[in-house]
Scaffold this motif. Sequence first.
Motif, mmCIF file in Angstrom:
data_model
loop_
_atom_site.group_PDB
_atom_site.id
_atom_site.type_symbol
_atom_site.label_atom_id
_atom_site.label_comp_id
_atom_site.label_asym_id
_atom_site.label_seq_id
_atom_site.Cartn_x
_atom_site.Cartn_y
_atom_site.Cartn_z
ATOM 1 N N SER A 150 0.826 -1.206 0.000
ATOM 2 C CA SER A 150 0.000 0.000 0.000
ATOM 3 C C SER A 150 0.859 1.254 0.000
ATOM 4 O O SER A 150 0.410 2.328 -0.389
ATOM 5 N N ILE A 151 2.118 1.109 0.418
ATOM 6 C CA ILE A 151 3.068 2.222 0.409
ATOM 7 C C ILE A 151 3.949 2.175 -0.838
ATOM 8 O O ILE A 151 4.174 3.181 -1.508
ATOM 9 N N ALA A 152 4.416 0.972 -1.169
ATOM 10 C CA ALA A 152 5.409 0.835 -2.230
ATOM 11 C C ALA A 152 4.814 0.455 -3.578
ATOM 12 O O ALA A 152 5.544 0.415 -4.567
ATOM 13 N N GLY A 153 3.524 0.162 -3.641
ATOM 14 C CA GLY A 153 2.927 -0.266 -4.902
ATOM 15 C C GLY A 153 1.461 0.070 -4.955
ATOM 16 O O GLY A 153 1.054 1.150 -4.537
ATOM 17 N N ASP A 154 0.663 -0.889 -5.429
ATOM 18 C CA ASP A 154 -0.766 -0.624 -5.555
ATOM 19 C C ASP A 154 -1.612 -1.414 -4.571
ATOM 20 O O ASP A 154 -2.832 -1.468 -4.689
ATOM 21 N N GLY A 155 -0.965 -2.034 -3.592
ATOM 22 C CA GLY A 155 -1.691 -2.641 -2.488
ATOM 23 C C GLY A 155 -2.180 -4.053 -2.694
ATOM 24 O O GLY A 155 -2.847 -4.608 -1.820
ATOM 25 N N ASP A 156 -1.856 -4.681 -3.832
ATOM 26 C CA ASP A 156 -2.438 -5.992 -4.097
ATOM 27 C C ASP A 156 -1.463 -7.152 -3.940
ATOM 28 O O ASP A 156 -1.850 -8.309 -4.120
ATOM 29 N N THR A 167 16.334 -4.322 0.520
ATOM 30 C CA THR A 167 15.551 -3.545 -0.451
ATOM 31 C C THR A 167 14.925 -2.303 0.169
ATOM 32 O O THR A 167 14.558 -1.375 -0.548
ATOM 33 N N ARG A 168 14.822 -2.255 1.493
ATOM 34 C CA ARG A 168 14.215 -1.077 2.126
ATOM 35 C C ARG A 168 15.088 0.163 1.951
ATOM 36 O O ARG A 168 14.601 1.295 2.074
ATOM 37 N N ASP A 169 16.382 -0.028 1.673
ATOM 38 C CA ASP A 169 17.291 1.103 1.522
ATOM 39 C C ASP A 169 17.662 1.362 0.068
ATOM 40 O O ASP A 169 18.509 2.215 -0.215
ATOM 41 N N LEU A 170 17.040 0.619 -0.852
ATOM 42 C CA LEU A 170 17.401 0.741 -2.262
ATOM 43 C C LEU A 170 16.473 1.699 -2.997
ATOM 44 O O LEU A 170 15.293 1.832 -2.667
ATOM 45 N N GLU A 171 17.022 2.329 -4.016
ATOM 46 C CA GLU A 171 16.200 3.113 -4.934
ATOM 47 C C GLU A 171 15.543 2.150 -5.909
ATOM 48 O O GLU A 171 16.196 1.259 -6.457
ATOM 49 N N ALA A 172 14.247 2.319 -6.108
ATOM 50 C CA ALA A 172 13.526 1.423 -7.011
ATOM 51 C C ALA A 172 13.930 1.707 -8.448
ATOM 52 O O ALA A 172 13.880 2.840 -8.917
ATOM 53 N N LYS A 173 14.336 0.665 -9.157
ATOM 54 C CA LYS A 173 14.720 0.793 -10.563
ATOM 55 C C LYS A 173 13.750 0.059 -11.490
ATOM 56 O O LYS A 173 13.747 0.294 -12.696
ATOM 57 N N ALA A 174 12.985 -0.835 -10.947
ATOM 58 C CA ALA A 174 12.033 -1.608 -11.745
ATOM 59 C C ALA A 174 10.816 -1.909 -10.890
ATOM 60 O O ALA A 174 10.822 -1.696 -9.680
ATOM 61 N N GLY A 175 9.767 -2.409 -11.536
ATOM 62 C CA GLY A 175 8.548 -2.733 -10.802
ATOM 63 C C GLY A 175 7.738 -1.493 -10.472
ATOM 64 O O GLY A 175 8.092 -0.369 -10.818
ATOM 65 N N ARG A 176 6.613 -1.695 -9.760
ATOM 66 C CA ARG A 176 5.718 -0.578 -9.461
ATOM 67 C C ARG A 176 6.350 0.446 -8.543
ATOM 68 O O ARG A 176 6.007 1.623 -8.569
ATOM 69 N N SER A 177 7.267 0.009 -7.696
ATOM 70 C CA SER A 177 7.893 0.947 -6.764
ATOM 71 C C SER A 177 8.679 2.020 -7.487
ATOM 72 O O SER A 177 8.963 3.079 -6.922
ATOM 73 N N ALA A 178 9.046 1.764 -8.755
ATOM 74 C CA ALA A 178 9.798 2.759 -9.517
ATOM 75 C C ALA A 178 8.969 4.018 -9.738
ATOM 76 O O ALA A 178 9.524 5.088 -10.006
ATOM 77 N N TYR A 179 7.642 3.928 -9.606
ATOM 78 C CA TYR A 179 6.774 5.077 -9.821
ATOM 79 C C TYR A 179 6.440 5.803 -8.518
ATOM 80 O O TYR A 179 5.732 6.809 -8.537
#
Length: 597
Positions: free
Chosen positions: A416-422, A554-566
Amino acid sequence: MSVQSKHFLNKPENLVVESLQGLCALNPKLGLDTTNKVLYNSAYDRSKVAIICGGGAGHEPAHAGYVGEGMLAAAVCGSVFASPNPAQVLRGINLVDSDAGTVIIVKNYTGDILNFGLAKEQYAALHPSKADKVKFVIIGDDVAVGRNQGKIVGRRGLAGTVLVYKIVGALARRGASLNEVYTTAEYLATRLATIGVGLEHCHVPGTAAGESHLGPTEIEIGMGIHNEPGARRLSPVPPLGTLVPDLLETLTSTGDADRSFVPFGGAGDRVVLLVNNLGGTSELEMGAVVVEAKKDLARRGVKVERVVAGTFMTSLNMPGFSLTLLLLPGPSDSNAPDAAKLLSLLDEPAAVPGWKWTVGTVPAESIITPQAAATTATLDNAARIKAADPKAFIDAIQRATDALIQEEPELTRMDSIAGDGDCGLTLKAGAEAVQADLKNGKINADDVIGSMVAISKVAEERMGGTSGALFSIFFSALAQSLQAHAPTGGTADAALWSGALPGALERLYTYTRARPPSRTLVDPLQAFVDAFARGHGSDFAGAVQAAGAAALATRDLEAKAGRSAYVEGDRLRQEKVPDPGAWGVKAIVEGLLGQSA
């Protein structure tokens, strides 16, 4: 549920005029008197009857969305849920003053009737020679308010009003006389029945933030389009298969004299069905409402001649819908318009943004492909590989799926924080389906390769989305890699798994650009595969530990792919939320090992 109280606007007091200006931008033939909030068809043929309507704003696309060729000559708009004043209405009549006459159509609300009625009388006083050229029609189609409750006020006007606009608008375009247009509108008003249902009330822009009027499991039947309370509430929210028949029974029943307004006769009736979005219901849900309504009417023996569905008359952003039935004339109805003619008028295209596409024919039975019979995947020329320890194989899969199901709330919170919650629900659905296949034997210790194919199918069919595709590809590739490493069969021991896993990961990488460190599920997956392969399968616990560390990182990484990149990067770092997909892989491998995730 809470009331949606945020809106896109400049200033609340300017919203109605700016919305009308937007309609002018869509259609250059429209004119706008901004002072009086009158939208009119500047190209209207004044040799034909002019149809004028209006009322408070907040019901868009009604009423202004129907101004244009084939429907309305003008719409007079008030503020949100407030009737325009007589001066505004009089201006609207004058802007489209027709030699053939004018028909004013209003919904049955006191403010609309008084203000539009007064404007009609003022026009007649100013133009005595045209006094009989302006007709007044009131539409009241709500069946939720009975005669006893409505007393002298009568039924409220709801979405059925739009069907009147469409039919008499097309009739006027054909050049019908003032009397024919007027009497047709009057007839239609007696043959309309509408009922609405809402999950919550709506919010008026510029007012204080709304509070919930209904409990989280309640719906309200018979709500008005100005937040008026309904006739009754239900809890819990019933499935559509129960709710829609309930609503249609209220519409069509003639057993209750207090609420029976239209002379329905049951089997053999011919109707037009209008399914209307009250403003906040998804198209996904609306389609399901349509099919349930059509199905229940067929069960009643009612012939649906046309289905019209979409957003026609809203209550701003109300999450709800309404059902309208227009009862068409029968063979014994004397002095009634011809039913075929009414349908042809409904079918005629209208050059207005508010009217939706309709098929223009009787809705035939849909062509729905029957579900294919279930098939069991078979492996061509594949040697059967058995688990080295059958019980351990089954137990490990059971533990891994149990771990995913247990982690669902935390995975959902993360996503719900890093993506679309599903993500949590997606992985849980996959885990439950794998457990079902364990029970039915599709996943078994005697056929490890077939089991990997079965897991791949579960990911494809039950999970869906990006995670489902990635897991499906990986397990399908793992089945191939196991076969390549043991072409003559045998047992799947630690050495075989450690040799097959890198090939599966390499095949997965041909379909995704994600590489560690990427803040995706490949981070712990590669960490596990690399560590397991280095030890030739001898250090399962070490590989699981490596996967867990990679997932946590992964909690300290910058998102480069996947929904978290947005998702905005600073938010992810502040929240310290690991990638939910990576956390799911961590849960899986820890479950395989037999330790708590």
